[in-house]
Design an enzyme around this catalytic site. Structure first.
Site, PDB file in Angstrom:
ATOM      1  N   ARG A   1     -12.532  15.843   6.259  1.00 41.60           N
ATOM      2  CA  ARG A   1     -13.334  16.108   5.059  1.00 41.60           C
ATOM      3  C   ARG A   1     -14.765  16.433   5.444  1.00 41.60           C
ATOM      4  O   ARG A   1     -15.323  15.876   6.382  1.00 41.60           O
ATOM      5  CB  ARG A   1     -13.327  14.893   4.125  1.00 41.60           C
TER       6      ARG A   1
ATOM      7  N   GLU B   1      -8.140  -4.912   5.180  1.00 41.25           N
ATOM      8  CA  GLU B   1      -8.037  -4.625   3.754  1.00 41.25           C
ATOM      9  C   GLU B   1      -6.841  -5.320   3.118  1.00 41.25           C
ATOM     10  O   GLU B   1      -6.898  -5.727   1.958  1.00 41.25           O
ATOM     11  CB  GLU B   1      -7.966  -3.111   3.544  1.00 41.25           C
TER      12      GLU B   1
ATOM     13  N   HIS C   1     -13.187   2.584  -0.525  1.00 43.04           N
ATOM     14  CA  HIS C   1     -13.133   1.623   0.584  1.00 43.04           C
ATOM     15  C   HIS C   1     -13.709   0.272   0.164  1.00 43.04           C
ATOM     16  O   HIS C   1     -14.204  -0.494   0.993  1.00 43.04           O
ATOM     17  CB  HIS C   1     -13.908   2.131   1.817  1.00 43.04           C
TER      18      HIS C   1
ATOM     19  N   ARG D   1      -2.496  -2.078  -3.675  1.00 40.71           N
ATOM     20  CA  ARG D   1      -3.703  -1.279  -3.508  1.00 40.71           C
ATOM     21  C   ARG D   1      -3.635  -0.111  -4.491  1.00 40.71           C
ATOM     22  O   ARG D   1      -2.668   0.647  -4.519  1.00 40.71           O
ATOM     23  CB  ARG D   1      -3.805  -0.724  -2.089  1.00 40.71           C
TER      24      ARG D   1
ATOM     25  N   ASN E   1       0.883  -1.175   0.000  1.00 44.20           N
ATOM     26  CA  ASN E   1       0.000   0.000   0.000  1.00 44.20           C
ATOM     27  C   ASN E   1       0.912   1.214   0.000  1.00 44.20           C
ATOM     28  O   ASN E   1       1.444   1.607   1.042  1.00 44.20           O
ATOM     29  CB  ASN E   1      -0.904  -0.014   1.226  1.00 44.20           C
TER      30      ASN E   1
END
Length: 365
Positions: free
Chosen positions: A208, A351, A147, A58, A8
């Protein structure tokens, strides 16, 4: 057993994890990366990479081009490069990791696993924005969602936890971390999700804003005098919990709220109300909900968030058990009452394991 190295690669970090089957052999994190090739050489130099079967990468944005994990070749790299405008902060870093790994491990298959791919099953009415269709098509504007590896993994684990097959299970998954998104999963397929063209839309997040009236952007530019770059920075880095409470960490928000801080209390209320609104709308989309599952840093650890987000939904058959929810246990668990028609779960996301699983699936055809 299949040995898969998962990478990642962020703009300034490199996270890696080596799997033998589903078992972790080793893992690590390199921060403040300035040279991805040097960082990856340092990371893999000490890893037992004999008989490595694949490298799983990823990749944040696959656009409409990639709807499944994909074996990387030059054409795939060029397509990911073409998608950089859709993810200018993420795809370049992901590409740097891919380029370096292909150079260092030229004989090992490399697989791209896309955050957006799980949401490729969204029906057109869920992925289409109501703007001029020619403009949307020319600029690749649609809901992509993110996601995806987390929502895929968590929805599948939820089905197992409640004793059902994924194809027979309807789940609302709530990935609540610094970034946050919701997903309605019907029979193992994503049919609604809160993030859109970018990861900015939807739930309130650490920094955010989540969804807001688009006219706010015009107002800030025309009346407030902010440039587009300044508005971009405001909505992505100085909004959400940070904008409302001055801090982006939910643990600190909760601490301040407990001390009577009104700004923290409002931030908490806005954050949890947005979750409740999406749970209600996704319940309507699915028609039948077997489980609602919380995951990621906030979802797994903030019992107060789980309780507030689902409070008052007894008429929908959703009842959180106060003692189960507040218990210190970790791992996969049920936190709803025995009378709740909808099972409320907590499932830690993984993940990296999902990326390894998907990379393995590509190798197996």
């Amino acid at each position: 057993m299949t040995r898969v190295l998962v990478l990642n690669t962020g703009s300034s970090s490199l996270k890696y994890r080596l799997f033998d089957g589903e078992e972790t052999v080793t893992k690590g994190l390199v921060e403040e990366v300035e040279d991805h090739e040097e960082a990856l050489r340092e990371a893999v130099g000490g890893l037992p990479l004999d008989n490595l079967d694949a490298v799983g990468h990823r990749v944040v944005h696959g656009g409409a081009d990639f709807t499944a994990p994909t074996l990387i070749d030059d054409d795939v790299v060029r397509t990911i490069e073409r998608l950089i405008p859709l993810a200018p902060l993420h795809n370049p870093a992901n590409l740097a990791g891919i380029a370096t790994a292909r150079k260092l491990l030229p004989d090992v298959p490399q697989v791209a696993v896309f955050d957006t791919a799980f949401h490729s099953t969204l029906p057109l009415e869920a992925s289409t924005y109501a703007i001029d269709t020619v403009t949307a098509r020319e600029n690749h504007i649609r809901r992509y969602g993110f996601h995806g590896t987390s929502h895929a993994y968590v929805s599948r684990r939820t089905a197992a936890l409640i004793g059902k097959k994924p194809e027979h299970t309807n789940v609302i998954t709530l990935h609540l971390g610094n970034g946050a998104s919701a997903c309605a999963v019907e029979g193992g397929r994503s049919v609604a999700t809160s993030m859109g063209l970018s990861p900015l839309e939807g739930l309130v997040m650490g920094t955010r804003s989540g969804s807001l009236d688009p006219a706010i952007i015009f107002h800030l530019h025309r009346v407030g005098g902010l440039s587009l770059d300044e508005i971009d920075d405001l909505l992505n880095k100085r909004s959400g919990l940070r904008g409302l409470a001055g801090v982006s960490d939910m643990r600190e928000v909760e601490r301040r709220r407990g001390e009577g801080d009104e700004a923290a209390a409002l931030a908490f209320a806005v954050y949890t109300r947005r979750i409740k609104e999406l749970v209600g709308s996704y319940y309507a989309v699915l028609g039948r909900v077997d489980a609602i599952t919380f995951t990621a840093g906030v979802g797994e650890n903030a019992a107060t968030v789980r309780a507030a987000a689902l409070a008052g939904l007894g008429a929908l058959g959703i009842e959180v058990d106060a003692d189960r929810n507040a218990a210190p246990e970790r791992g996969e668990r049920v936190v709803s009452s025995t009378d709740s028609r909808v099972v409320v779960c907590v499932v830690p996301t993984d993940e990296e394991l999902e990326i390894a699983t998907q990379a393995r699936a590509v190798l197996n055809g």
